[in-house]
Design a protein around this motif. Sequence first.
Motif, PDB file in Angstrom:
ATOM      1  N   VAL A   1       1.149  -4.199   3.844  1.00 13.29           N
ATOM      2  CA  VAL A   1       1.122  -3.627   2.137  1.00 13.29           C
ATOM      3  C   VAL A   1       2.729  -2.143   2.351  1.00 13.29           C
ATOM      4  CG1 VAL A   1       0.620  -2.590  -0.071  1.00 13.29           C
ATOM      5  CG2 VAL A   1      -1.074  -3.980   1.088  1.00 13.29           C
TER       6      VAL A   1
ATOM      7  N   VAL B   1       1.403   3.337  -4.771  1.00 15.53           N
ATOM      8  CA  VAL B   1       1.087   1.928  -5.167  1.00 15.53           C
ATOM      9  C   VAL B   1      -0.598   1.981  -4.831  1.00 15.53           C
ATOM     10  CG1 VAL B   1       0.697   1.985  -2.556  1.00 15.53           C
ATOM     11  CG2 VAL B   1       0.879   0.194  -3.643  1.00 15.53           C
TER      12      VAL B   1
ATOM     13  N   ILE C   1      -3.396  -1.121  -5.484  1.00 21.10           N
ATOM     14  CA  ILE C   1      -3.694  -2.434  -4.664  1.00 21.10           C
ATOM     15  C   ILE C   1      -5.297  -2.857  -5.080  1.00 21.10           C
ATOM     16  CG2 ILE C   1      -4.351  -3.420  -2.657  1.00 21.10           C
ATOM     17  CD1 ILE C   1      -2.807  -1.755  -0.783  1.00 21.10           C
TER      18      ILE C   1
ATOM     19  N   LEU D   1      -4.021  -9.915  -1.867  1.00 22.77           N
ATOM     20  CA  LEU D   1      -3.565  -8.045  -2.490  1.00 22.77           C
ATOM     21  C   LEU D   1      -2.789  -8.416  -2.947  1.00 22.77           C
ATOM     22  CD1 LEU D   1      -2.732  -7.536   1.633  1.00 22.77           C
ATOM     23  CD2 LEU D   1      -5.297  -6.988   0.775  1.00 22.77           C
TER      24      LEU D   1
ATOM     25  N   ASN E   1      -0.542  -5.862  -5.896  1.00 25.17           N
ATOM     26  CA  ASN E   1      -0.296  -4.079  -5.188  1.00 25.17           C
ATOM     27  C   ASN E   1       0.994  -4.094  -6.570  1.00 25.17           C
ATOM     28  OD1 ASN E   1      -1.059  -4.673  -2.202  1.00 25.17           O
ATOM     29  ND2 ASN E   1       0.073  -6.194  -2.161  1.00 25.17           N
TER      30      ASN E   1
ATOM     31  N   THR F   1       3.353  -0.859  -7.537  1.00 27.67           N
ATOM     32  CA  THR F   1       4.313   0.008  -7.310  1.00 27.67           C
ATOM     33  C   THR F   1       5.182   0.772  -7.693  1.00 27.67           C
ATOM     34  OG1 THR F   1       5.125   1.354  -5.299  1.00 27.67           O
ATOM     35  CG2 THR F   1       4.814  -1.264  -6.109  1.00 27.67           C
TER      36      THR F   1
ATOM     37  N   ALA G   1      -2.549  -3.599 -12.496  1.00 25.25           N
ATOM     38  CA  ALA G   1      -3.900  -3.458 -11.488  1.00 25.25           C
ATOM     39  C   ALA G   1      -5.110  -4.349 -11.919  1.00 25.25           C
ATOM     40  CB  ALA G   1      -3.303  -2.027 -10.481  1.00 25.25           C
TER      41      ALA G   1
END
Length: 170
Positions: free
Chosen positions: A98, A130, A132, A143, A145, A147, A164
Amino acid sequence: MTGWRQYRRPDDKSGGHGVGWSPIIPYSFKVPDGWQEVPVSIADLGGTEIDLRFASSKEGRLFVIVAPVRRFADIEGEAEIEMIGPPDKVISAFGPEVIGENVEGKVLSMEVAEHSGRKYYQFELEPPHVLITATAAGNRLYLFNVTGSGLQWKRHYKDLKQIADSFRVV
């Protein structure tokens, strides 16, 4: 506060995930109005395993990696995140994918959440900033992610965290 909308991966969307894979189990998440889907290039970091990208010039960006579970663990059939390992093992294994570097010393928090019987590992890393969210379904690891730059993180952390936390495999 701006409005939010729910994104759900279309059932018939194809992905460059190789021959012999079962269809990708759809996932969903919420994003504030103004976030747009961005085309994925196989030249991207993460290459063919990046299934989706979204971005907001003001707030940040997100991307979804859908990877074969067998790359991380010898699991046949229906995978669950716990079969791959505990949160610390999972973040050490896929975190570099990532962020492009080792995650040692960058993990600020690790949590385990459960929704509709599926476990989700949630991590916050910095630097880079980030969030995750990881889970497994079918024969894949998901996954999710989220950011942003330092300034985006400072100004929009609450929204980025909400994005998230909203990720679910359907």
